[in-house]
Every structure is written in C-alpha cells, then in structure tokens.
Write a protein that holds these residues in place. Structure first.
Motif, PDB file in Angstrom:
ATOM      1  N   PRO A  75      -9.080  -4.978 -10.189  1.00  0.00           N
ATOM      2  CA  PRO A  75      -8.317  -6.229 -10.234  1.00  0.00           C
ATOM      3  C   PRO A  75      -7.014  -6.116 -11.025  1.00  0.00           C
ATOM      4  O   PRO A  75      -6.031  -6.800 -10.716  1.00  0.00           O
ATOM      5  N   ARG A  76      -6.971  -5.226 -12.030  1.00  0.00           N
ATOM      6  CA  ARG A  76      -5.733  -5.099 -12.835  1.00  0.00           C
ATOM      7  C   ARG A  76      -4.621  -4.465 -12.007  1.00  0.00           C
ATOM      8  O   ARG A  76      -3.462  -4.875 -12.046  1.00  0.00           O
ATOM      9  N   LYS A  77      -4.971  -3.462 -11.229  1.00  0.00           N
ATOM     10  CA  LYS A  77      -3.958  -2.812 -10.384  1.00  0.00           C
ATOM     11  C   LYS A  77      -3.522  -3.769  -9.271  1.00  0.00           C
ATOM     12  O   LYS A  77      -2.361  -3.786  -8.862  1.00  0.00           O
ATOM     13  N   ALA A  78      -4.484  -4.554  -8.789  1.00  0.00           N
ATOM     14  CA  ALA A  78      -4.181  -5.487  -7.701  1.00  0.00           C
ATOM     15  C   ALA A  78      -3.168  -6.528  -8.163  1.00  0.00           C
ATOM     16  O   ALA A  78      -2.197  -6.825  -7.459  1.00  0.00           O
ATOM     17  N   ILE A  79      -3.361  -7.056  -9.380  1.00  0.00           N
ATOM     18  CA  ILE A  79      -2.426  -8.079  -9.868  1.00  0.00           C
ATOM     19  C   ILE A  79      -1.059  -7.438 -10.131  1.00  0.00           C
ATOM     20  O   ILE A  79      -0.013  -8.043  -9.898  1.00  0.00           O
ATOM     21  N   GLU A  80      -1.071  -6.197 -10.576  1.00  0.00           N
ATOM     22  CA  GLU A  80       0.204  -5.488 -10.789  1.00  0.00           C
ATOM     23  C   GLU A  80       0.966  -5.359  -9.465  1.00  0.00           C
ATOM     24  O   GLU A  80       2.170  -5.641  -9.391  1.00  0.00           O
ATOM     25  N   ALA A  81       0.240  -4.972  -8.429  1.00  0.00           N
ATOM     26  CA  ALA A  81       0.893  -4.813  -7.122  1.00  0.00           C
ATOM     27  C   ALA A  81       1.452  -6.141  -6.640  1.00  0.00           C
ATOM     28  O   ALA A  81       2.572  -6.221  -6.111  1.00  0.00           O
ATOM     29  N   GLN A  82       0.669  -7.205  -6.836  1.00  0.00           N
ATOM     30  CA  GLN A  82       1.126  -8.539  -6.420  1.00  0.00           C
ATOM     31  C   GLN A  82       2.412  -8.908  -7.155  1.00  0.00           C
ATOM     32  O   GLN A  82       3.382  -9.367  -6.562  1.00  0.00           O
ATOM     33  N   MET A  83       2.437  -8.653  -8.482  1.00  0.00           N
ATOM     34  CA  MET A  83       3.626  -9.026  -9.269  1.00  0.00           C
ATOM     35  C   MET A  83       4.781  -8.056  -9.059  1.00  0.00           C
ATOM     36  O   MET A  83       5.931  -8.383  -9.344  1.00  0.00           O
ATOM     37  N   ASP A  84       4.482  -6.861  -8.562  1.00  0.00           N
ATOM     38  CA  ASP A  84       5.567  -5.944  -8.193  1.00  0.00           C
ATOM     39  C   ASP A  84       6.210  -6.370  -6.869  1.00  0.00           C
ATOM     40  O   ASP A  84       7.189  -5.770  -6.422  1.00  0.00           O
ATOM     41  N   GLY A  85       5.624  -7.373  -6.241  1.00  0.00           N
ATOM     42  CA  GLY A  85       6.273  -7.941  -5.054  1.00  0.00           C
ATOM     43  C   GLY A  85       5.642  -7.590  -3.720  1.00  0.00           C
ATOM     44  O   GLY A  85       6.229  -7.850  -2.671  1.00  0.00           O
ATOM     45  N   TYR A  86       4.446  -6.973  -3.767  1.00  0.00           N
ATOM     46  CA  TYR A  86       3.796  -6.604  -2.499  1.00  0.00           C
ATOM     47  C   TYR A  86       2.699  -7.607  -2.159  1.00  0.00           C
ATOM     48  O   TYR A  86       2.254  -8.361  -3.012  1.00  0.00           O
ATOM     49  N   ARG A  87       2.256  -7.598  -0.915  1.00  0.00           N
ATOM     50  CA  ARG A  87       1.127  -8.455  -0.527  1.00  0.00           C
ATOM     51  C   ARG A  87      -0.153  -7.684  -0.792  1.00  0.00           C
ATOM     52  O   ARG A  87      -0.272  -6.519  -0.429  1.00  0.00           O
ATOM     53  N   VAL A  88      -1.104  -8.337  -1.419  1.00  0.00           N
ATOM     54  CA  VAL A  88      -2.380  -7.682  -1.723  1.00  0.00           C
ATOM     55  C   VAL A  88      -3.461  -8.381  -0.906  1.00  0.00           C
ATOM     56  O   VAL A  88      -3.507  -9.612  -0.851  1.00  0.00           O
ATOM     57  N   MET A  89      -4.280  -7.600  -0.259  1.00  0.00           N
ATOM     58  CA  MET A  89      -5.351  -8.192   0.552  1.00  0.00           C
ATOM     59  C   MET A  89      -6.492  -7.188   0.728  1.00  0.00           C
ATOM     60  O   MET A  89      -6.390  -6.034   0.278  1.00  0.00           O
ATOM     61  N   MET A  90      -7.552  -7.648   1.363  1.00  0.00           N
ATOM     62  CA  MET A  90      -8.676  -6.748   1.605  1.00  0.00           C
ATOM     63  C   MET A  90      -8.343  -5.791   2.755  1.00  0.00           C
ATOM     64  O   MET A  90      -7.559  -6.123   3.642  1.00  0.00           O
ATOM     65  N   MET A  91      -8.981  -4.651   2.731  1.00  0.00           N
ATOM     66  CA  MET A  91      -8.730  -3.638   3.769  1.00  0.00           C
ATOM     67  C   MET A  91      -9.043  -4.199   5.163  1.00  0.00           C
ATOM     68  O   MET A  91      -8.337  -3.885   6.139  1.00  0.00           O
ATOM     69  N   SER A  92     -10.052  -5.040   5.248  1.00  0.00           N
ATOM     70  CA  SER A  92     -10.413  -5.566   6.573  1.00  0.00           C
ATOM     71  C   SER A  92      -9.295  -6.471   7.117  1.00  0.00           C
ATOM     72  O   SER A  92      -9.144  -6.594   8.341  1.00  0.00           O
ATOM     73  N   ASP A  93      -8.505  -7.084   6.231  1.00  0.00           N
ATOM     74  CA  ASP A  93      -7.356  -7.881   6.699  1.00  0.00           C
ATOM     75  C   ASP A  93      -6.142  -6.985   6.944  1.00  0.00           C
ATOM     76  O   ASP A  93      -5.420  -7.149   7.938  1.00  0.00           O
TER      77      ASP A  93
END
Ligand SMILES: NC(=O)c1ccc[n+]([C@@H]2O[C@H](COP(=O)([O-])OP(=O)(O)OC[C@H]3O[C@@H](n4cnc5c(N)ncnc54)[C@H](O)[C@@H]3O)[C@@H](O)[C@H]2O)c1
Length: 423
Positions: A245-263
C-alpha cells in the motif's frame, strides 16, 4: 592466446573478439569511477591470489568490471547470469583478454547450468553473482568447496532476497555483500538504468510508439519507478499495480493511475513486470487483455510471467520480429510476449548504459576488495556495502561530472549532533 583457444565452443564465435573489444573500450569511456578503481587496484593489488567465479550478464560494462578485478590481481572466470543476456562479441573479447568466459546468447537451460558448473570447476574462493544462481549451485551441489570460500558479492534485488532467505534458514555458506543495497547502486541502476533500458528493449524489439499508449507497470519499486517515469516522459499513459500500500500511494501521488491487475489487464497496451515475484501476470489476466497487447518482463526471472498460461490459451505462436513471440489465442486475439519473458532490457537491448553501471560496478569491485581484506572477521551473513564505499562512489561520480557540493560547517556538525537546541 591460450584462453582464446581453450574457450572455443564455450562462446559463440572467438572471431568476434575485436568487435567486442571496440565496444568494451567505448563503454569504458563512460565509466570513469571504475577506471579510477582499476588504476588503484593495479597499484595495490588487493585481490592478489583470489580466484573469483563470476555469474553476471556478459555485457560491455561487466567486461570493464572483469578487467578492473584482473588489474587488482584476481584470477577470474565468468559465466552468464541469464541465457539471453550475453553479448557474444564481448564474451569473445573477454577470452582474448585472458578471462575464461562461458556464455552464449540464447543458450538453453542445460548449457546455462553447465556453464555455471564450468565456473565452479575452477574452485573459486569468491563468488560474484547476479541473481544468486552461483551461490545456490555451490551450496546445493559443491559443499566441499565452501571451506575455502572467503565470501561473495550479489548484484541484484532478487539475489539479495534469495540470500536473505538462505541466511534465515541458516544455510548461507559464507559472507556475502549485497551490492544492490548500496544507495549508489539501486537508486541509479535500478531506477534510471532499468527505466531507460527497459523502454529501449521494448522499442528495439517492437518499434512501437509509446506516446498515447497505456503502459502498465507491475511493481512500483526502484525499477518500476524508473520505467513509469521514463514511459510518462515519452507520452505513455502510465498505470501502476502494486501489492504494497505504501508504494501504491506513492505511485498515485507521483501522478499515475493505480488499480488492480484484473482492471489494468483490460486497458493496457503494454505490460512490464518488475516485481521479482512469481506469475504476477497469469492466465486469468491474459484472458482479459486487448487484441495486440504486448507483455514483457524486466525483473530478474522470467517466471514473473506465466508463459505456460498463455500457451494453454493459444492455438499457435509465430515470431514476426526478433524477440517478439506473437501468440494467437483460441478466440482469435493476438498477444505478444517479448524475449520469452526474459529481462527485456538485456535480451532485446544492451542492458543499462555504462555511465550508470559505472557506480554499480565500482561498488562491486570495492566490495570484492573489502571481502579480501576483512573475510577473517566476517560472519555467514548478508552484509550491506560499507557506507564509506557507497559515499566514495558517489563522490567520485560527482567529481567525474565536474560537480562540487557543499560541506557541513563545524557549527552545523555540532548542531546536527545535539539534542539541546530547540525553538
Ligand atoms: N532488468 C534489469 O536490468 C534489472 C536491474 C535491477 C533489478 N532487476 C530486477 O527487477 C526486479 C525488481 O527490482 P527492484 O529493485 O525494483 O525491487 P523492489 O523490491 O524495489 O520492487 C519490487 C516491487 O514489486 C512489488 N510487488 C511484489 N509482488 C507484486 C505483485 N504481485 N503485483 C504488483 N507488485 C508487486 C513490491 O511490493 C515492490 O514494491 C528484481 O527481480 C530485480 O532483481 C532487474
């Protein structure tokens, strides 16, 4: 000459040596830190009498590392750390430089492991791994060698993870320095090196335009950050999948879309795995992908992709270009896997540029010197690169770039060490 003759059959074509030497010298011009260490090693010979067995990607940068170690007095034998990453002309040149090399681009798994055995047959005292295959082979099959081994170095994240698992199980056979853990290694090599060279591999293999495409990065660690940043810079819409979850929030705040692999599987045009994990893209995801999706891996092992999974879904496969395996699925969709899921940057391109490997391999060379000097007091543990080495590599790199930085004033040193000064 003797090594050249003796290595015939263990490299693709000894006749490629001159071409390989030109490329090695070209790379050397971008590796000033390693050059300084090589000069120092030539005078002080810290590795005199040390037999090193190396299992690394056989590239121009690795060749320069081999030459630095040789200058330091080591006897080195090299094999590949991946069946597809060898540059055959470099392997031939290394033999010409007197460094026995066992590596052929595209070798099958059997030859790959046979080549590791050839290195082990020379009874190394120190191992130098990229992925921990050499340590594992020594531990599982050549226990008798261990008594004479003084230590090892490990280059990559996956190798360090495997070594730490060995340490946890109490089976690490000798001390190993985790070169990957140096800041001057993973912050630059994994991020900027993998970032650039992975896109280089994808583009060389496919000749696609990244602008406007949706590129899915699976794993937002050091490599993933670099790939995402470079892909966004080339106009791709970057999607990130993570489990932390920490890397995921970083990616989101770096400006990318974060989602599950199935999406992500449904919307991606290009998929790149860099997790160091197993089957992060598998049958259930291939089933959801768009016609024409391109899937590759830049993590250490190709089992990040479930290649058997796509085979089960397919009625056939053809190879329209080198390193592009186009699977035709039973429902008519086509999905391309690049380079059999092997590290795409090393298989379809040339791996990291030399100026970033300059720091990685400066750490590697100095870590080898450190082990040779300190092995008597080292335990069977995974060690970080000493911070003095890490800082020296950074300082040398900065000065090679003509950059000067400030130093703390005595007042600042005192301030930083005190707890008593407040508001
Ligand atoms: N191609 C190259 O030249 C090159 C260079 C350096 C490292 N590597 C390799 O790349 C891999 C990644 O290295 P790194 O330094 O970025 O590691 P890292 O530990 O910094 O990052 C890996 C990330 O993947 C995430 N992850 C794990 N399982 C996942 C899953 N199922 N789905 C989504 N995310 C997942 C982790 O949470 C972590 O954030 C390793 O195998 C390493 O050895 C390759």
């Amino acid at each position: 000459m003797a090594v050249l003759e003796q290595q015939k059959g263990h490299v693709k074509d000894i006749g490629l040596a001159d071409q390989g030497k030109d490329k090695i010298e070209w790379a050397a011009t971008f590796m000033p830190v390693l050059a300084q260490i090589r000069d120092r090693f030539a005078k002080t010979k810290p590795l005199a009498g040390v037999r090193i067995g190396a299992c690394l990607h056989v590239t121009t940068e690795t060749a320069n590392l081999m030459l630095a170690l040789k200058a330091g007095g080591a006897e080195i034998v090299l094999c590949a750390s991946n069946p597809l990453s060898t540059q055959d002309d470099v392997a031939a040149a290394l033999c010409d430089y007197g460094i026995p090399t066992f590596a052929i681009k595209g070798e099958d798994n059997e030859t790959y492991y046979k080549h590791i055995e050839s290195v082990i047959a020379t009874k190394p005292m120190m191992s130098m791994d990229d992925g921990c295959d050499l340590v594992t082979a020594i531990y599982t099959k050549h226990n008798a060698l261990i008594a004479d081994m003084i230590g090892g170095c490990e280059e990559t994240t996956t190798g360090v993870i495997r070594l730490k698992a060995m340490q946890k199980d109490g089976v690490l056979p000798y001390p190993v320095v985790a070169v990957n853990n140096a800041l001057t290694k993973h912050m630059f090599d994994n991020r900027y090196g993998t970032g650039q060279s992975t896109l280089d591999g994808i583009v060389r293999a496919t000749n696609i335009l990244l602008a406007g495409r949706t590129l899915v990065v699976i794993g937002y660690g050091w490599c993933g950050r670099g790939i995402a940043q470079r892909a966004a810079g080339m106009g791709a819409h970057v999607v990130v999948t993570e489990v932390d979850p920490r890397k995921a929030i970083e990616a989101q705040m770096d400006g990318y879309r974060v989602m599950m692999m199935s999406d992500a599987a449904k919307i991606g045009d290009i998929f790149v795995t860099v997790t160091g994990n197993y089957h992060v893209i598998r049958e259930e995801h291939f089933k959801l992908m768009k016609d024409g999706a391109i899937v590759c891996n830049s993590g250490h092992f190709n089992d990040e992709l479930d290649i058997d999974g796509i085979k089960r879904l397919s009625k056939g496969m053809n190879v329209p270009r080198n390193f592009v395996e186009q699977y035709e699925l039973h429902d008519g969709r086509k999905i391309c896997i690049l380079a059999d899921g092997r590290l795409v940057n090393l298989a379809a391109a040339e791996g990291h540029p030399p100026s970033v490997m300059d720091m990685s391999f400066a750490n590697q060379a100095m870590a080898a010197g450190f082990i040779a000097q300190n092995y008597k007091t080292m335990e069977k543990k995974v060690y970080d690169v000493p911070v003095e080495i890490d800082e020296e590599v950074a300082s040398l790199k900065l000065s090679s770039m003509g950059i000067e930085i400030d130093v703390l004033t005595p007042e600042q040193v005192k301030y930083m060490a005190s707890w008593s000064e407040g508001t």
